[in-house]
Scaffold this active site. Structure first.
Site, PDB file in Angstrom:
ATOM      1  N   ARG A 172       0.881  -1.179   0.000  1.00 15.92           N
ATOM      2  CA  ARG A 172       0.000   0.000   0.000  1.00 15.92           C
ATOM      3  C   ARG A 172       0.910   1.218   0.000  1.00 15.92           C
ATOM      4  O   ARG A 172       1.709   1.414   0.916  1.00 15.92           O
ATOM      5  CB  ARG A 172      -0.921   0.011   1.233  1.00 15.92           C
ATOM      6  CG  ARG A 172      -1.623   1.336   1.410  1.00 15.92           C
ATOM      7  CD  ARG A 172      -2.771   1.284   2.384  1.00 15.92           C
ATOM      8  NE  ARG A 172      -3.925   0.620   1.809  1.00 15.92           N
ATOM      9  CZ  ARG A 172      -5.158   0.717   2.297  1.00 15.92           C
ATOM     10  NH1 ARG A 172      -5.392   1.452   3.366  1.00 15.92           N
ATOM     11  NH2 ARG A 172      -6.160   0.078   1.727  1.00 15.92           N
TER      12      ARG A 172
ATOM     13  N   ARG B 141     -13.424  -8.685   1.801  1.00 19.57           N
ATOM     14  CA  ARG B 141     -12.003  -8.429   1.533  1.00 19.57           C
ATOM     15  C   ARG B 141     -11.184  -9.678   1.904  1.00 19.57           C
ATOM     16  O   ARG B 141     -10.279 -10.079   1.194  1.00 19.57           O
ATOM     17  CB  ARG B 141     -11.515  -7.213   2.341  1.00 19.57           C
ATOM     18  CG  ARG B 141     -12.105  -5.877   1.916  1.00 19.57           C
ATOM     19  CD  ARG B 141     -11.591  -5.464   0.557  1.00 19.57           C
ATOM     20  NE  ARG B 141     -10.150  -5.397   0.546  1.00 19.57           N
ATOM     21  CZ  ARG B 141      -9.415  -4.364   0.999  1.00 19.57           C
ATOM     22  NH1 ARG B 141     -10.021  -3.287   1.447  1.00 19.57           N
ATOM     23  NH2 ARG B 141      -8.092  -4.387   0.952  1.00 19.57           N
TER      24      ARG B 141
ATOM     25  N   HIS C 189      -7.257   0.734  -6.521  1.00 22.24           N
ATOM     26  CA  HIS C 189      -7.469  -0.117  -5.347  1.00 22.24           C
ATOM     27  C   HIS C 189      -8.155  -1.411  -5.825  1.00 22.24           C
ATOM     28  O   HIS C 189      -9.307  -1.679  -5.484  1.00 22.24           O
ATOM     29  CB  HIS C 189      -8.347   0.629  -4.338  1.00 22.24           C
ATOM     30  CG  HIS C 189      -8.349   0.016  -2.966  1.00 22.24           C
ATOM     31  ND1 HIS C 189      -7.507  -1.008  -2.598  1.00 22.24           N
ATOM     32  CD2 HIS C 189      -9.104   0.304  -1.862  1.00 22.24           C
ATOM     33  CE1 HIS C 189      -7.748  -1.328  -1.337  1.00 22.24           C
ATOM     34  NE2 HIS C 189      -8.700  -0.555  -0.872  1.00 22.24           N
TER      35      HIS C 189
ATOM     36  N   CYS D 178     -16.303   1.335   0.210  1.00 21.31           N
ATOM     37  CA  CYS D 178     -15.109   0.563   0.594  1.00 21.31           C
ATOM     38  C   CYS D 178     -14.746   0.765   2.065  1.00 21.31           C
ATOM     39  O   CYS D 178     -14.046  -0.075   2.634  1.00 21.31           O
ATOM     40  CB  CYS D 178     -13.941   0.929  -0.313  1.00 21.31           C
ATOM     41  SG  CYS D 178     -13.374   2.628  -0.159  1.00 21.31           S
TER      42      CYS D 178
ATOM     43  N   ASP E  79     -17.208   7.089  -2.117  1.00 25.67           N
ATOM     44  CA  ASP E  79     -15.969   6.932  -1.352  1.00 25.67           C
ATOM     45  C   ASP E  79     -15.700   8.279  -0.682  1.00 25.67           C
ATOM     46  O   ASP E  79     -16.320   9.292  -1.019  1.00 25.67           O
ATOM     47  CB  ASP E  79     -14.828   6.526  -2.305  1.00 25.67           C
ATOM     48  CG  ASP E  79     -13.518   6.231  -1.585  1.00 25.67           C
ATOM     49  OD1 ASP E  79     -13.547   5.968  -0.364  1.00 25.67           O
ATOM     50  OD2 ASP E  79     -12.463   6.276  -2.236  1.00 25.67           O
TER      51      ASP E  79
ATOM     52  N   GLN F 117     -10.029  -4.164  -3.576  1.00 23.96           N
ATOM     53  CA  GLN F 117     -11.338  -3.751  -3.069  1.00 23.96           C
ATOM     54  C   GLN F 117     -12.440  -4.142  -4.057  1.00 23.96           C
ATOM     55  O   GLN F 117     -13.528  -4.568  -3.661  1.00 23.96           O
ATOM     56  CB  GLN F 117     -11.338  -2.232  -2.842  1.00 23.96           C
ATOM     57  CG  GLN F 117     -12.654  -1.694  -2.312  1.00 23.96           C
ATOM     58  CD  GLN F 117     -12.952  -2.154  -0.902  1.00 23.96           C
ATOM     59  OE1 GLN F 117     -12.132  -2.000  -0.019  1.00 23.96           O
ATOM     60  NE2 GLN F 117     -14.140  -2.710  -0.670  1.00 23.96           N
TER      61      GLN F 117
HETATM   62  N1  NVA Z   1      -9.930   6.624  -1.719  1.00 18.98           N
HETATM   63  C1  NVA Z   1      -9.585   6.193  -0.372  1.00 18.98           C
HETATM   64  C2  NVA Z   1      -9.827   4.745  -0.222  1.00 18.98           C
HETATM   65  C3  NVA Z   1      -9.568   4.220   1.167  1.00 18.98           C
HETATM   66  C4  NVA Z   1      -9.727   2.732   1.272  1.00 18.98           C
HETATM   67  C5  NVA Z   1      -8.149   6.553  -0.069  1.00 18.98           C
HETATM   68  O1  NVA Z   1      -7.295   6.378  -0.938  1.00 18.98           O
HETATM   69  O2  NVA Z   1      -7.889   7.033   1.027  1.00 18.98           O
HETATM   70  N1   CP Z   2     -11.247  -0.210   2.166  1.00 20.24           N
HETATM   71  C1   CP Z   2      -9.982  -0.251   2.639  1.00 20.24           C
HETATM   72  O1   CP Z   2      -9.017  -0.523   1.908  1.00 20.24           O
HETATM   73  O2   CP Z   2      -9.873   0.002   3.965  1.00 20.24           O
HETATM   74  P1   CP Z   2      -8.536   0.228   4.793  1.00 20.24           P
HETATM   75  O3   CP Z   2      -7.976   1.566   4.365  1.00 20.24           O
HETATM   76  O4   CP Z   2      -8.967   0.210   6.214  1.00 20.24           O
HETATM   77  O5   CP Z   2      -7.566  -0.858   4.478  1.00 20.24           O
END
Ligand code: NVA
Ligand code: CP
Length: 311
Positions: free
Chosen positions: A107, A296, A134, A268, A228, A137
């Site tokens: 990540r 997930r 992502h 998500c 989101d 997800q």
């Molecule tokens: N768009 C959000 C998704 C979090 C799972 C982010 O990147 O923070």
């Molecule tokens: N949806 C998702 O990826 O959540 P986290 O940021 O908690 O991993």
């Protein structure tokens, strides 16, 4: 550079419709076994390195639990703890970690970091979220749509920020061939080149992709409504400005009321109640967000086993 043949999971763009569905079906089969109290060691003694340069609840817990349930072991590597965070080159980190571990989940911020890492990795690399995509997800999201009977000709409406989730929805729709309507405020549209790629793929799959700035028009008659956060990780400084600019984009009961009667709501998570979604919708009968979150775990077990089998 090494191992041009290793299969990574960086975006859905690199996968065929058949492969995406196969991974999800495998996840569903492993979920059924898991629910029956049967944890089969599909990956005995295998290690999954998990590099986190951003926060996470679901991604960390699902990958770590998932690899454990498969008979393997997960290593949580925050960039505060490994030398990557102190400037050790990505290509060195990739060669070292992939010489000791069987799979890597990352990540991070720039998608190019993930691409660089994977080009030096001897083992499969999984995108656990970048600024651009992502994809894991979306495996869980589509699994949830299947379980709720919403995978037959779905019309998906995404309302909100044009971000990593939106880009992933674009790729899923483009690959699977369903209708996706995206409504973002002006100035927060999806990335033009990703949209172009998705549009090109849609020609083959028969997907309908509509982008605009009218959330009501997008949601009208949709069978799946999703959104989101308005400020993704790394955009914290823009939060106040975004709250102002995204006025009218909340998915509330009035907005859900425009969707098909049996429409489901996906998110998500984490969700910001009163911003992109109302408390009433998030906690309401059409919301399946906690099934989605649980999936997930199951979808990613399917993915890990699938990737492991390719080696
Ligand atoms: N768009 C959000 C998704 C979090 C799972 C982010 O990147 O923070
Ligand atoms: N949806 C998702 O990826 O959540 P986290 O940021 O908690 O991993």
């Amino acid at each position: 550079m090494t191992e041009g043949t290793v299969r990574h999971f960086l975006t859905l763009k690199d996968y065929t419709k058949e492969e995406i569905l196969e991974i999800i079906e495998l996840g569903l089969a492993i979920k059924r076994e898991c629910k029956a109290g049967e944890l089969k060691p599909y990956m005995p003694g295998k290690t999954l390195a998990m590099i986190f340069e951003k926060s996470s609840t679901r991604t960390r817990v699902s990958f770590e639990t998932g690899i454990f349930q498969l008979g393997g072991h997960g290593l949580f590597l925050s960039n505060r703890d490994i030398h990557l965070g102190r400037g050790e080159p990505v290509k060195d980190t990739a060669r070292v970690i992939s010489s000791m571990c069987d799979m890597v989940m990352i990540r991070t911020f720039a998608h190019s970091m993930l691409e660089e890492f994977s080009s030096y990795s001897k083992v499969p690399v999984i995108n656990g979220l970048t600024d651009s995509y992502h994809p894991v997800q979306l495996l869980a999201d589509y699994m949830t749509m299947i379980e709720h009977g919403h995978d037959n000709d779905p019309v998906v409406a995404y309302v909100g920020d044009g971000n990593n989730m939106t880009h992933s929805w674009l790729m899923l729709a483009a690959k699977l061939g369903f209708e996706l309507r995206i409504a973002t405020p002006k100035g927060y549209e999806v990335d033009g080149s990703i949209l172009e790629e998705a549009m090109a793929l849609a020609v083959d799959s028969g997907a309908t992709i509509i982008v605009g700035n009218d959330p009501k028009e997008a949601v009208r008659g949709a069978t799946v409504v999703t959104t989101d956060t308005w400020a993704s990780m790394g955009q914290e400084d823009e939060k106040e400005e975004r709250i102002r600019k995204f006025e009218g984009y909340i998915v509330d009961s009035a907005m859900m009321g425009l969707a098909a009667e049996n429409a489901i709501f996906l998110h998500c998570l984490p969700a910001y109640r009163g911003q992109e979604v109302s408390e009433e919708v998030l906690e309401g009968p059409q919301s399946v967000v906690f099934d989605e979150a649980e999936n997930r775990l199951h979808a990613q077990k399917g993915l890990m086993v699938w990737l492991d089998k390719q080696r």
